[in-house]
Structures are given as structure tokens and as C-alpha cells.
Enzyme design. Structure first.
Site, mmCIF file in Angstrom:
data_model
loop_
_atom_site.group_PDB
_atom_site.id
_atom_site.type_symbol
_atom_site.label_atom_id
_atom_site.label_comp_id
_atom_site.label_asym_id
_atom_site.label_seq_id
_atom_site.Cartn_x
_atom_site.Cartn_y
_atom_site.Cartn_z
ATOM 1 N N ARG A 124 -5.081 -11.231 -5.410
ATOM 2 C CA ARG A 124 -6.247 -11.434 -4.554
ATOM 3 C C ARG A 124 -7.498 -10.809 -5.147
ATOM 4 O O ARG A 124 -8.453 -11.503 -5.498
ATOM 5 C CB ARG A 124 -5.950 -10.835 -3.164
ATOM 6 C CG ARG A 124 -7.036 -11.071 -2.125
ATOM 7 C CD ARG A 124 -6.721 -10.293 -0.859
ATOM 8 N NE ARG A 124 -6.782 -8.853 -1.084
ATOM 9 C CZ ARG A 124 -7.848 -8.093 -0.854
ATOM 10 N NH1 ARG A 124 -8.952 -8.636 -0.382
ATOM 11 N NH2 ARG A 124 -7.813 -6.790 -1.082
ATOM 12 N N LYS A 125 -7.496 -9.485 -5.273
ATOM 13 C CA LYS A 125 -8.695 -8.789 -5.726
ATOM 14 C C LYS A 125 -8.369 -7.769 -6.813
ATOM 15 O O LYS A 125 -9.132 -7.588 -7.758
ATOM 16 C CB LYS A 125 -9.368 -8.104 -4.531
ATOM 17 C CG LYS A 125 -10.785 -7.681 -4.788
ATOM 18 C CD LYS A 125 -11.550 -7.492 -3.490
ATOM 19 C CE LYS A 125 -13.002 -7.148 -3.773
ATOM 20 N NZ LYS A 125 -13.755 -6.906 -2.533
ATOM 21 N N THR A 156 12.715 -4.655 -4.988
ATOM 22 C CA THR A 156 12.990 -4.698 -3.548
ATOM 23 C C THR A 156 11.916 -3.929 -2.772
ATOM 24 O O THR A 156 11.301 -3.008 -3.304
ATOM 25 C CB THR A 156 14.369 -4.085 -3.213
ATOM 26 O OG1 THR A 156 14.560 -4.128 -1.797
ATOM 27 C CG2 THR A 156 14.496 -2.645 -3.685
ATOM 28 N N HIS A 157 11.739 -4.346 -1.514
ATOM 29 C CA HIS A 157 10.854 -3.597 -0.605
ATOM 30 C C HIS A 157 11.676 -2.799 0.410
ATOM 31 O O HIS A 157 11.131 -2.325 1.405
ATOM 32 C CB HIS A 157 9.935 -4.553 0.159
ATOM 33 C CG HIS A 157 8.968 -5.309 -0.700
ATOM 34 N ND1 HIS A 157 8.232 -4.717 -1.689
ATOM 35 C CD2 HIS A 157 8.605 -6.620 -0.705
ATOM 36 C CE1 HIS A 157 7.464 -5.637 -2.271
ATOM 37 N NE2 HIS A 157 7.679 -6.798 -1.694
ATOM 38 N N GLU A 204 -6.399 -10.413 -14.513
ATOM 39 C CA GLU A 204 -6.970 -11.708 -14.892
ATOM 40 C C GLU A 204 -5.887 -12.639 -15.458
ATOM 41 O O GLU A 204 -5.773 -13.802 -15.051
ATOM 42 C CB GLU A 204 -8.082 -11.525 -15.935
ATOM 43 C CG GLU A 204 -9.347 -10.885 -15.387
ATOM 44 C CD GLU A 204 -9.190 -9.408 -15.034
ATOM 45 O OE1 GLU A 204 -8.322 -8.726 -15.665
ATOM 46 O OE2 GLU A 204 -9.891 -8.932 -14.128
ATOM 47 N N SER A 254 -4.600 -5.500 1.974
ATOM 48 C CA SER A 254 -3.889 -6.478 1.157
ATOM 49 C C SER A 254 -2.840 -7.221 1.988
ATOM 50 O O SER A 254 -2.683 -8.443 1.888
ATOM 51 C CB SER A 254 -3.228 -5.760 -0.030
ATOM 52 O OG SER A 254 -2.651 -6.682 -0.908
ATOM 53 N N THR A 270 3.854 -4.380 -6.692
ATOM 54 C CA THR A 270 5.209 -4.743 -7.128
ATOM 55 C C THR A 270 5.190 -5.793 -8.242
ATOM 56 O O THR A 270 5.911 -5.654 -9.230
ATOM 57 C CB THR A 270 6.018 -5.298 -5.935
ATOM 58 O OG1 THR A 270 5.613 -4.635 -4.745
ATOM 59 C CG2 THR A 270 7.509 -5.117 -6.153
HETATM 60 P P1 A3P Z 1 -4.994 -6.852 -3.408
HETATM 61 O O1 A3P Z 1 -4.607 -7.704 -2.248
HETATM 62 O O2 A3P Z 1 -5.648 -5.573 -2.990
HETATM 63 O O3 A3P Z 1 -5.797 -7.576 -4.439
HETATM 64 P P2 A3P Z 1 2.472 -6.685 -4.471
HETATM 65 O O4 A3P Z 1 2.710 -7.191 -5.823
HETATM 66 O O5 A3P Z 1 3.258 -5.438 -4.154
HETATM 67 O O6 A3P Z 1 2.631 -7.755 -3.426
HETATM 68 O O7 A3P Z 1 0.954 -6.191 -4.400
HETATM 69 C C1 A3P Z 1 -0.086 -7.127 -4.419
HETATM 70 C C2 A3P Z 1 -1.368 -6.403 -4.733
HETATM 71 O O8 A3P Z 1 -1.399 -6.071 -6.133
HETATM 72 C C3 A3P Z 1 -2.585 -7.277 -4.502
HETATM 73 O O9 A3P Z 1 -3.643 -6.386 -4.140
HETATM 74 C C4 A3P Z 1 -2.785 -7.891 -5.873
HETATM 75 O O10 A3P Z 1 -4.054 -8.423 -6.099
HETATM 76 C C5 A3P Z 1 -2.502 -6.693 -6.755
HETATM 77 N N1 A3P Z 1 -2.138 -7.091 -8.126
HETATM 78 C C6 A3P Z 1 -1.286 -8.082 -8.500
HETATM 79 N N2 A3P Z 1 -1.226 -8.159 -9.842
HETATM 80 C C7 A3P Z 1 -2.036 -7.209 -10.316
HETATM 81 C C8 A3P Z 1 -2.405 -6.821 -11.636
HETATM 82 N N3 A3P Z 1 -1.909 -7.439 -12.698
HETATM 83 N N4 A3P Z 1 -3.286 -5.799 -11.779
HETATM 84 C C9 A3P Z 1 -3.787 -5.180 -10.698
HETATM 85 N N5 A3P Z 1 -3.488 -5.514 -9.422
HETATM 86 C C10 A3P Z 1 -2.624 -6.514 -9.226
#
Ligand code: A3P
Length: 282
Positions: free
Chosen positions: A239-240, A90-91, A217, A121, A44
Site C-alpha cells: 500500500r504505502k 503464520t500470524h 517498489e 494498514s 510479513t
Molecule cells: P502499509 O499498509 O503501511 O503500506 P504484511 O505483509 O504483514 O501484510 O504487512 C503489509 C505492510 O507491509 C503494508 O504496510 C505494506 O505496504 C508493507 N510492505 C509490503 N512489502 C513491503 C516492502 N517490500 N517494503 C516495505 N514495506 C512493505
């Protein structure tokens, strides 16, 4: 262990301001609203950031989080104060979307992600926000909660099937469907499709700039750095950022159990076509 969630009209939500949640029932949409819709942890933040830049036609914007435009989190007046066109998010499950969005036929972007990566995640999300959710269970315990939908926003399976049904039943609603995996495999291509859907005129140089600004990044370094850090100092929302991290978490038995539930719940659905080929036994 259980997670602390807010039970509101039979729904399970994070403990957001009641006035904000109640505001969803009377939300007044604008014709040019764009709404990013996803189950939590599906990307999101990432997609919202793309949409924000595309709608503004520039990447030169203040560093703000998508929560500033999260419909069930912000008070009605705060949403009202956002300038048009509003990139919202929204979720909510499809059937809980404010009616005015359907009435005004706002553009909707639906993002999906491999539920196994979502589970991992979301586990990290819940355990890093331990004070908020009062949850300190271990992965095997969380796996059970996720599979049975005992988390805020409830079951991924119900959510995903509900969105598929909702989109099919509302062909008049302009919906663009994308996935975390598609955007990872070809961010530029995915962004271009998004721009087309939004009807914004953008050149290649701008799109390349958006890809860069929306990279894991850069977002981690700018937005993640503003987060309240957990004990290990790693950002919660950045996170990852990888596809397939579930393989580092699922045991073989968990993987088989997940596949069984996935098969039972999702056979015949779009999500099934998207993710069943990566099942452990395949
Ligand atoms: P991980 O926990 O697998 O790293 P949301 O935004 O719906 O809460 O989703 C979060 C997930 O999207 C996390 O996954 C987060 O690291 C990843 N995420 C956030 N920004 C990102 C980006 N710019 N590119 C790729 N993944 C991203």
C-alpha cells in the site's frame, strides 16, 4: 459494523479452508523449517521474501506470494510438497503454534511493528477486501474494533504480549526478533543479521541484490501487480510502505486514547520500550 471472521475453537481467523486450519494442530515440522511470525500487516510479505532469497542463495526465483507458504491457509499436503528448507509464515499467536515447531526447535523470525501503523494498514486491508470481510466501516469505527481486538487474529496487544512471554519461556527455541522500523531504517543491516541467524554464507553483492529485490517498489511492481486490484487499482499488500503513516489518520483524541490503552496493556514489555517514546504526549 462488524467484520466477518471465522470463529474456530474460540479463535477469530480469516475464512480460510477448515482443513488448512485443522492441519495446524497436527503440523509436522522439519528441522530446517524457517517460520516468519508476525501479527498481520507488520511486514510479513517483506521479511518472508528476504528469507526466501537467503535460503535459496539466489534472487532468481519465480514470483510467488507468501500466502503459498502460509501455514494456516495452505492444506497440509501443499505444505508437505514444498521443498526443504521451507520458508513458512503464520500470524498465529505463540501459544497456538504447532507443537512440533517447539519440539524440533525450528528457526523462528518474529517481526513486530508500531501498532498504530498496523491499525492503519489493517484498516486498509479490511476495507479493500470488502467482499471478503463484508466490512465497510469508516476509520473511527475501525479504530474501536482494532483497539478491542475484534478483528481476525484478535488483539495486537494480546498477540504481542503472548509472543514475548512465549519467547521467554522457551529459551531453547531459536528466535530472531526484528521490527518493521528497524528494517526500514537499515534494510541492509537487518538483512545481514537475518543471514547470520539463518547461518547462510552470503557475500555483500548478493545482500545488496536482495535489498533491491525486496524493496517496496520492486515487490509492488511484481507481486502487487498480480493482486486482484481494488476499485482504486492500488495493491492491497503493497500500500504505502512507510513508518509513521498513522499520523495522517489518528486524530489527537484517538492518539491519546491509543496511548492510554498502550500504557495499560504494554507497560514493562519489549514493545513498550520500542514504541512508547513516540507516544503523542512524549
Ligand atoms: P502499509 O499498509 O503501511 O503500506 P504484511 O505483509 O504483514 O501484510 O504487512 C503489509 C505492510 O507491509 C503494508 O504496510 C505494506 O505496504 C508493507 N510492505 C509490503 N512489502 C513491503 C516492502 N517490500 N517494503 C516495505 N514495506 C512493505
Amino acid at each position: 459494523h462488524t467484520l466477518t471472521v471465522l470463529e474456530y475453537k474460540g479463535r477469530w481467523l480469516p475464512d480460510f479452508p477448515r482443513e488448512a486450519i485443522a492441519g495446524m494442530d497436527t503440523f509436522e515440522a522439519r528441522h530446517d523449517d524457517v517460520i516468519v511470525c508476525a501479527y498481520p500487516k507488520s511486514g510479513t510479505h517483506w521479511v518472508w521474501e528476504m528469507v526466501r532469497f537467503l535460503l535459496a542463495g539466489t534472487t532468481d526465483l519465480p514470483v510467488i506470494e507468501k500466502d503459498e507458504a502460509m501455514m494456516e491457509f495452505k492444506l497440509p499436503q501443499e505444505l508437505e510438497n514444498l521443498p526443504s528448507p521451507r520458508p513458512l509464515n503464520t500470524h498465529y499467536h505463540f501459544e497456538l503454534l504447532p507443537e512440533d515447531i517447539l519440539r524440533k526447535q525450528c528457526k523462528v523470525i518474529y517481526v513486530t511493528r508500531d501498532p498504530r501503523d498496523v491499525a492503519v494498514s489493517y484498516f486498509n486491508h479490511h476495507t479493500k477486501l470488502v467482499q471478503y470481510y463484508q466490512y465497510n466501516g469508516q476509520w473511527p469505527d475501525y479504530f474501536r474494533l482494532f483497539l478491542s481486538g475484534q478483528v481476525d487474529y484478535e488483539s495486537w496487544f494480546t498477540y504481542t504480549k503472548g509472543w514475548e512471554r512465549g519467547i521467554q519461556e522457551h529459551p531453547e527455541l531459536p528466535v530472531h526478533i526484528t521490527s518493521y522500523e528497524e528494517l526500514q531504517a537499515d534494510t541492509f543491516g537487518g538483512l545481514k543479521k537475518l543471514a547470520n541467524f539463518l547461518g547462510v554464507e552470503v557475500d555483500e553483492t548478493f545482500l545488496i541484490q536482495v535489498v533491491k529485490k525486496c524493496s517496496f517498489e520492486v515487490m509492488g511492481a511484481t507481486k502487487g501487480a498480480q493482486e486482484v486490484f481494488d476499485e482504486s487499482s492500488s495493491p492491497i499488500m503493497y500500500r504505502k510502505g512507510k513508518v509513521g503513516d498513522w499520523k495522517n489518520w489518528f486524530t489527537v483524541a484517538q492518539s491519546e486514547q491509543f496511548d492510554d490503552v498502550f500504557e495499560r496493556e504494554m507497560v514493562g514489555s519489549w514493545a513498550y520500550n520500542l514504541y512508547s517514546h513516540t507516544k503523542q504526549g512524549s
